[in-house]
Motif scaffolding. Structure first.
Motif, short mmCIF file in Angstrom:
data_model
loop_
_atom_site.label_atom_id
_atom_site.label_comp_id
_atom_site.label_asym_id
_atom_site.label_seq_id
_atom_site.Cartn_x
_atom_site.Cartn_y
_atom_site.Cartn_z
N TRP A 107 0.91 -1.20 -0.04
CA TRP A 107 -0.18 0.18 0.17
C TRP A 107 0.90 1.44 0.09
CZ3 TRP A 107 -0.87 2.71 4.87
CH2 TRP A 107 -1.74 3.85 4.75
N GLN A 108 1.70 1.13 0.93
CA GLN A 108 2.68 2.69 1.10
C GLN A 108 3.58 2.84 -0.43
OE1 GLN A 108 4.86 1.52 4.49
NE2 GLN A 108 3.72 2.32 5.85
N HIS A 109 3.74 1.67 -1.14
CA HIS A 109 4.54 1.65 -2.20
C HIS A 109 3.59 2.33 -3.41
CE1 HIS A 109 7.62 0.76 -5.18
NE2 HIS A 109 6.79 0.21 -6.14
N GLY A 120 3.01 -8.01 -5.04
CA GLY A 120 3.95 -8.92 -4.28
C GLY A 120 4.89 -10.06 -4.75
N ARG A 121 6.19 -9.54 -4.96
CA ARG A 121 7.10 -10.73 -5.62
C ARG A 121 7.94 -11.27 -4.32
NH1 ARG A 121 9.65 -7.17 -8.08
NH2 ARG A 121 11.43 -6.91 -6.83
N ILE A 189 1.35 -0.15 -13.26
CA ILE A 189 1.52 -1.39 -12.13
C ILE A 189 2.85 -1.32 -11.92
CG2 ILE A 189 -0.45 -2.39 -13.25
CD1 ILE A 189 1.66 -4.46 -14.36
N GLY A 190 3.17 -2.14 -10.54
CA GLY A 190 4.43 -2.26 -10.06
C GLY A 190 4.62 -3.53 -9.31
N ALA A 191 5.55 -3.86 -8.91
CA ALA A 191 5.93 -4.87 -7.96
C ALA A 191 7.13 -4.52 -6.90
CB ALA A 191 6.49 -5.92 -8.79
N LEU A 192 6.58 -5.07 -5.96
CA LEU A 192 7.66 -5.05 -4.56
C LEU A 192 8.03 -6.44 -4.05
CD1 LEU A 192 8.86 -2.70 -2.76
CD2 LEU A 192 6.49 -3.20 -1.17
N GLU A 193 9.36 -6.60 -3.66
CA GLU A 193 9.61 -7.80 -2.98
C GLU A 193 9.10 -7.84 -1.68
OE1 GLU A 193 13.75 -9.57 -1.80
OE2 GLU A 193 13.60 -9.51 -3.89
#
Length: 309
Positions: A107-109, A120-121, A189-193
């Motif tokens: 959410w913060q990202h 989520g990655r 769109i994006g991804a975050l580990e």
């Protein structure tokens, strides 16, 4: 007041894993507030009873939606989107493998980068070998079928904006595929580990049947590529048959080669007949889904909605 973040959790036989997860979500400190939407997707164990107990002791706004029967994870998530009120909505699994603190990071990202959706990655997945293999194959297939960056990992742990959730939830077809719907709405769109925890209890409901159903929804609902592949296969088989026929004529004309009998003829018939049946089955799948959609097969039926807070 509109909460800053909504948590949507689809539930299926979640009686043993749900309470600790909900308590962890309740303990979070979210600027702007947060709410929780639980969607029981036809569980026949004590899941509904556990949800009602949690509702009575709720420390944050909580909604419990009870499906009349089992419709599938993606259908349940869409039901959750329709009842969520947050500016952003994050959906996570019911088995505790998606820590709520990691959901807050998504959410913060999304807020910081101005993204419509963040996936989520996982640095390391704690799923079974079968499920990891199924996820890998699904992501390789979606590279061909969906309009997404090549190699971008699509997971069921995702955070979307209220705008995207509203547009996606407007889909009322009986075979939804959420990632395909999201990519039809936005490419921002994006991804975050994120960390992936071990399952706290029970066994995964991820089966070969569910995997095949997901693949069909991915291919048939969002792409005509299977039909194009079927056309290409038909052309290749027809060309191979023509070349084989010309070769047989050449051998007969030059009195060369072995005699061709019943075995080779039956083999050729089986190959061509099998190809025709595969193509017909593929076309039938498209037509069958169109038929069910036109006849308004329900995506889900809500038996009851209960609220707290």
């Amino acid at each position: 007041m509109t909460p800053a973040l909504s948590f949507v959790i689809p539930l299926y036989y979640s009686a043993d894993t749900l309470a600790p997860l909900v308590k962890e979500i309740e303990a979070l400190s979210i600027e702007g507030g947060h709410e929780l939407v639980l969607v029981n997707d036809g569980s026949r164990d004590a899941t509904a009873g556990v949800c009602r107990e949690l509702l009575r002791d709720a420390r944050i706004p909580m909604i419990f939606v009870n499906h009349a029967r089992n419709y599938g994870e993606h259908n349940a998530v869409l039901t959750g989107y329709r009842h969520a009120r947050g500016a952003y909505i994050v959906n996570l699994d019911d088995d505790g493998q998606n820590p709520p603190a990691e959901a807050v990071k998504l959410w913060q990202h999304a807020k910081r980068e101005g993204l419509d959706a963040v996936y989520g990655r996982y640095a390391q997945k704690e799923h079974s070998v079968f499920r990891n293999l199924g996820s890998w194959l699904t992501n390789r297939m979606t590279d061909w079928v969906l309009d997404k960056p090549k190699g971008f990992y699509l997971s069921s742990f995702r955070c979307v904006s209220a705008f995207v959730a509203k547009e996606v939830a407007a889909h009322d077809g009986p075979y939804p595929y959420i990632d395909g719907l999201i990519l039809q709405v936005t490419q921002n769109i994006g991804a975050l580990e994120v960390h992936h925890a071990e399952r706290t209890a029970g066994e995964s409901g991820y089966t070969l049947r569910r995997l095949l159903r997901l693949w069909l929804s991915t291919f048939v609902n969002f792409s005509v590529m299977p039909l194009r592949l079927a056309t290409l296969l038909g052309l290749i088989m027809a060309a191979a048959g023509l070349c084989g026929l010309l070769f047989v004529f050449y051998l007969r004309y030059t009195n060369k080669g072995p005699d061709y009998g019943w075995g080779s003829l039956m083999g050729a018939l089986l190959v061509f007949s099998g190809t025709q049946l595969v193509v017909l089955g593929l076309i039938g799948e498209y037509i069958g889904r169109m038929f069910l959609t036109v006849n308004r097969r329900p995506q889900s039926v809500v038996r009851s909605v209960e609220r707290a807070g």
